[in-house]
Design an enzyme around this catalytic site. Structure first.
Site, PDB file in Angstrom:
ATOM      1  N   GLY A  12       0.864  -1.189   0.000  1.00 49.85           N
ATOM      2  CA  GLY A  12       0.000   0.000   0.000  1.00 49.85           C
ATOM      3  C   GLY A  12       0.891   1.226   0.000  1.00 49.85           C
ATOM      4  O   GLY A  12       1.619   1.465   0.960  1.00 49.85           O
ATOM      5  N   ALA A  13       0.850   1.985  -1.111  1.00 45.21           N
ATOM      6  CA  ALA A  13       1.739   3.147  -1.245  1.00 45.21           C
ATOM      7  C   ALA A  13       0.954   4.447  -1.152  1.00 45.21           C
ATOM      8  O   ALA A  13       1.237   5.415  -1.844  1.00 45.21           O
ATOM      9  CB  ALA A  13       2.503   3.058  -2.567  1.00 45.21           C
ATOM     10  N   ASN A 130      -7.384  -0.250   8.817  1.00 46.62           N
ATOM     11  CA  ASN A 130      -8.503  -0.161   9.769  1.00 46.62           C
ATOM     12  C   ASN A 130      -9.744  -0.904   9.299  1.00 46.62           C
ATOM     13  O   ASN A 130      -9.934  -1.055   8.097  1.00 46.62           O
ATOM     14  CB  ASN A 130      -8.855   1.326   9.968  1.00 46.62           C
ATOM     15  CG  ASN A 130      -8.019   1.937  11.082  1.00 46.62           C
ATOM     16  OD1 ASN A 130      -7.801   1.306  12.113  1.00 46.62           O
ATOM     17  ND2 ASN A 130      -7.583   3.164  10.864  1.00 46.62           N
ATOM     18  N   HIS A 185      -8.355  -0.032  19.173  1.00 43.19           N
ATOM     19  CA  HIS A 185      -8.081   1.213  18.460  1.00 43.19           C
ATOM     20  C   HIS A 185      -9.431   1.761  18.022  1.00 43.19           C
ATOM     21  O   HIS A 185      -9.785   1.752  16.866  1.00 43.19           O
ATOM     22  CB  HIS A 185      -7.202   0.912  17.252  1.00 43.19           C
ATOM     23  CG  HIS A 185      -6.691   2.128  16.552  1.00 43.19           C
ATOM     24  ND1 HIS A 185      -6.113   3.186  17.204  1.00 43.19           N
ATOM     25  CD2 HIS A 185      -6.647   2.449  15.239  1.00 43.19           C
ATOM     26  CE1 HIS A 185      -5.755   4.103  16.318  1.00 43.19           C
ATOM     27  NE2 HIS A 185      -6.069   3.673  15.121  1.00 43.19           N
TER      28      HIS A 185
HETATM   29  N1  LIG Z   1      -3.671   1.719  12.725  1.00 43.85           N
HETATM   30  C1  LIG Z   1      -3.601   3.030  12.732  1.00 43.85           C
HETATM   31  O1  LIG Z   1      -3.237   3.619  13.743  1.00 43.85           O
HETATM   32  C2  LIG Z   1      -3.951   3.821  11.503  1.00 43.85           C
HETATM   33  C3  LIG Z   1      -3.698   5.191  11.452  1.00 43.85           C
HETATM   34  C4  LIG Z   1      -3.987   5.870  10.268  1.00 43.85           C
HETATM   35  C5  LIG Z   1      -4.520   5.186   9.171  1.00 43.85           C
HETATM   36  N2  LIG Z   1      -4.760   3.860   9.268  1.00 43.85           N
HETATM   37  C6  LIG Z   1      -5.315   3.082   8.156  1.00 43.85           C
HETATM   38  O2  LIG Z   1      -4.290   2.800   7.210  1.00 43.85           O
HETATM   39  C7  LIG Z   1      -4.888   2.551   5.923  1.00 43.85           C
HETATM   40  C8  LIG Z   1      -4.143   3.341   4.854  1.00 43.85           C
HETATM   41  O3  LIG Z   1      -4.280   4.729   5.081  1.00 43.85           O
HETATM   42  P1  LIG Z   1      -3.692   5.784   4.023  1.00 43.85           P
HETATM   43  O4  LIG Z   1      -3.838   7.122   4.648  1.00 43.85           O
HETATM   44  O5  LIG Z   1      -2.376   5.354   3.514  1.00 43.85           O
HETATM   45  O6  LIG Z   1      -4.777   5.618   2.835  1.00 43.85           O
HETATM   46  P2  LIG Z   1      -4.525   5.932   1.268  1.00 43.85           P
HETATM   47  O7  LIG Z   1      -5.852   5.963   0.607  1.00 43.85           O
HETATM   48  O8  LIG Z   1      -3.625   7.121   1.132  1.00 43.85           O
HETATM   49  O9  LIG Z   1      -3.695   4.665   0.756  1.00 43.85           O
HETATM   50  C9  LIG Z   1      -4.200   3.376   0.677  1.00 43.85           C
HETATM   51  C10 LIG Z   1      -3.466   2.698  -0.479  1.00 43.85           C
HETATM   52  O10 LIG Z   1      -3.802   1.311  -0.481  1.00 43.85           O
HETATM   53  C11 LIG Z   1      -3.774   0.908  -1.836  1.00 43.85           C
HETATM   54  N3  LIG Z   1      -4.438  -0.381  -2.026  1.00 43.85           N
HETATM   55  C12 LIG Z   1      -5.763  -0.669  -2.071  1.00 43.85           C
HETATM   56  N4  LIG Z   1      -5.950  -2.001  -2.279  1.00 43.85           N
HETATM   57  C13 LIG Z   1      -4.720  -2.557  -2.362  1.00 43.85           C
HETATM   58  C14 LIG Z   1      -4.245  -3.880  -2.551  1.00 43.85           C
HETATM   59  N5  LIG Z   1      -5.099  -4.908  -2.712  1.00 43.85           N
HETATM   60  N6  LIG Z   1      -2.904  -4.075  -2.567  1.00 43.85           N
HETATM   61  C15 LIG Z   1      -2.035  -3.066  -2.415  1.00 43.85           C
HETATM   62  N7  LIG Z   1      -2.432  -1.782  -2.220  1.00 43.85           N
HETATM   63  C16 LIG Z   1      -3.754  -1.532  -2.189  1.00 43.85           C
HETATM   64  C17 LIG Z   1      -4.462   2.051  -2.553  1.00 43.85           C
HETATM   65  O11 LIG Z   1      -4.226   2.026  -3.957  1.00 43.85           O
HETATM   66  C18 LIG Z   1      -3.830   3.259  -1.849  1.00 43.85           C
HETATM   67  O12 LIG Z   1      -2.658   3.715  -2.531  1.00 43.85           O
HETATM   68  C19 LIG Z   1      -6.371   2.920   6.083  1.00 43.85           C
HETATM   69  O13 LIG Z   1      -7.148   1.746   6.278  1.00 43.85           O
HETATM   70  C20 LIG Z   1      -6.378   3.782   7.330  1.00 43.85           C
HETATM   71  O14 LIG Z   1      -7.634   3.777   7.987  1.00 43.85           O
HETATM   72  C21 LIG Z   1      -4.480   3.173  10.403  1.00 43.85           C
END
Ligand SMILES: NC(=O)c1ccc[n+]([C@@H]2O[C@H](COP(=O)([O-])OP(=O)(O)OC[C@H]3O[C@@H](n4cnc5c(N)ncnc54)[C@H](O)[C@@H]3O)[C@@H](O)[C@H]2O)c1
Length: 319
Positions: A12-13, A130, A185
């Site tokens: 995931g980038a 999440n 969380h």
């Molecule tokens: N655990 C925590 O504390 C915490 C904190 C912040 C965000 N998050 C979660 O992290 C996740 C990512 O957040 P973000 O800000 O980077 O979102 P984002 O939308 O910027 O990035 C998500 C990326 O995932 C990619 N993606 C989707 N399906 C995919 C797959 N099958 N294989 C590879 N890549 C795939 C998308 O193309 C996108 O580039 C979200 O679910 C967010 O809720 C968790």
């Protein structure tokens, strides 16, 4: 400078994944950081950009970008990874709870976990997508990995937020403050004021109870506060710092005791659930869950959190 070794992959980038990859590369302890995404060219472009920062920042870790497909195309690039950080999935929009993401992200995370299991079968997996506790449980199920090798990131972030709010309120350096959050969380996050100190002095001696309550509430809503300001997307600077530090603890086999989402099997009288607890982290992921001394109220909060996430983690098996 110690020898650079090992390979860490970030799946995931997006904002979370790219900042995590950058932090991991800038540690300059890994041989290779791999960044993947299903958006064609995005991970390759980001990797090229990060590699071009190496002469300026002075790190030698190579960054490799690789477009993947949901059915496993391109996953050969992650072979041999010691650590995989899963950030794939949608982030929240203003007004959404993390739980609103469960169906969409479960499909994404399940597919990613299966591909990771096939191509990096010995990796320690750090999940951040999440809703965190449920996606961590799902990753373990879908990968079939031993439970100690699948960890979720939430507690380090929630703890950092709590620490920052305390430091700001008391106008002291963040480095003088120690705080702790356990539980989920989400709504049943359990901040633990009894374990919080400022320069070794109990927080409860330094701030009135109602002020601590306000900081606890702000911590619990810490993610939503950022989402509401950003309007698109969610936080990533502090979250990526948390995931990268966990990966570093694994890579260095450090034994650091960190607040993470780990499989709990008897600690605190709780069994059979992924939950936010303190755990000793090393090369194999979780070495052991470390039980903190909690007040009766805090322990009750942790039990409540365990039951809430247990129910949701059972549901997620069918998604
Ligand atoms: N655990 C925590 O504390 C915490 C904190 C912040 C965000 N998050 C979660 O992290 C996740 C990512 O957040 P973000 O800000 O980077 O979102 P984002 O939308 O910027 O990035 C998500 C990326 O995932 C990619 N993606 C989707 N399906 C995919 C797959 N099958 N294989 C590879 N890549 C795939 C998308 O193309 C996108 O580039 C979200 O679910 C967010 O809720 C968790």
């Amino acid at each position: 400078m110690a020898e650079r070794k090992g390979k860490v992959t970030v799946v995931g980038a997006g904002f979370y994944g790219s900042t995590t990859a950058q932090r991991l590369a800038e540690y300059d302890i890994f041989d290779t950081v791999v960044l993947t995404d299903i958006v064609e060219g995005k991970p390759e472009g980001l990797a090229l950009d990060m590699n071009q920062s190496r002469p300026i920042e002075g790190f030698e870790t190579k960054v490799v970008g690789q477009t993947t497909t949901p059915d496993g195309g391109g996953y050969q690039a992650i072979a041999g990874s010691d650590i995989v950080v899963i950030t794939a999935g949608l982030p929240r929009k203003p007004g959404m709870s993390r739980m609103d993401l469960i169906e969409t992200n479960a499909k994404i995370v399940r597919g990613v976990a299966e591909n990771v299991a096939q191509h990096a079968p010995d990796a320690v997996v750090i999940v951040v997508s999440n809703p965190l506790d449920e996606m961590t449980a799902l990753t373990q199920l879908a990968s079939g990995f031993p439970k100690n090798r699948v960890i979720g990131q939430a507690g380090m972030l929630d703890t950092a937020r709590f620490t920052y709010f305390v430091a700001e309120t008391l106008a002291v350096p963040v480095g003088s403050v120690r705080t702790l959050t356990l539980g989920s969380h989400g709504d049943t996050m359990v901040p633990v004021p009894s374990r919080c100190t400022v320069d070794g002095r109990p927080l409860t001696e330094l701030l009135p109870a109602d002020t601590i309550d306000e900081l606890v509430t702000r911590t619990r809503n810490g993610g939503a506060e950022v989402v509401a300001l950003l309007k698109t997307g969610s936080a990533y600077y502090a979250p990526s710092a948390a995931a990268a530090r966990m990966a570093k603890a694994v890579a260095e086999d450090s034994g650091a005791v960190l607040p993470v989402c780990a499989w709990v099997d008897g600690e605190y009288g709780i069994s059979g659930v992924y939950l936010g607890v303190e755990a000793e982290i090393g090369r194999q992921g979780v070495r052991r869950v470390v039980e903190a001394d909690l007040t009766d109220t805090e322990k009750a909060g942790l039990l409540e959190a365990a039951e809430a996430v247990r129910a949701k983690q059972a549901d997620v098996q069918h998604l």
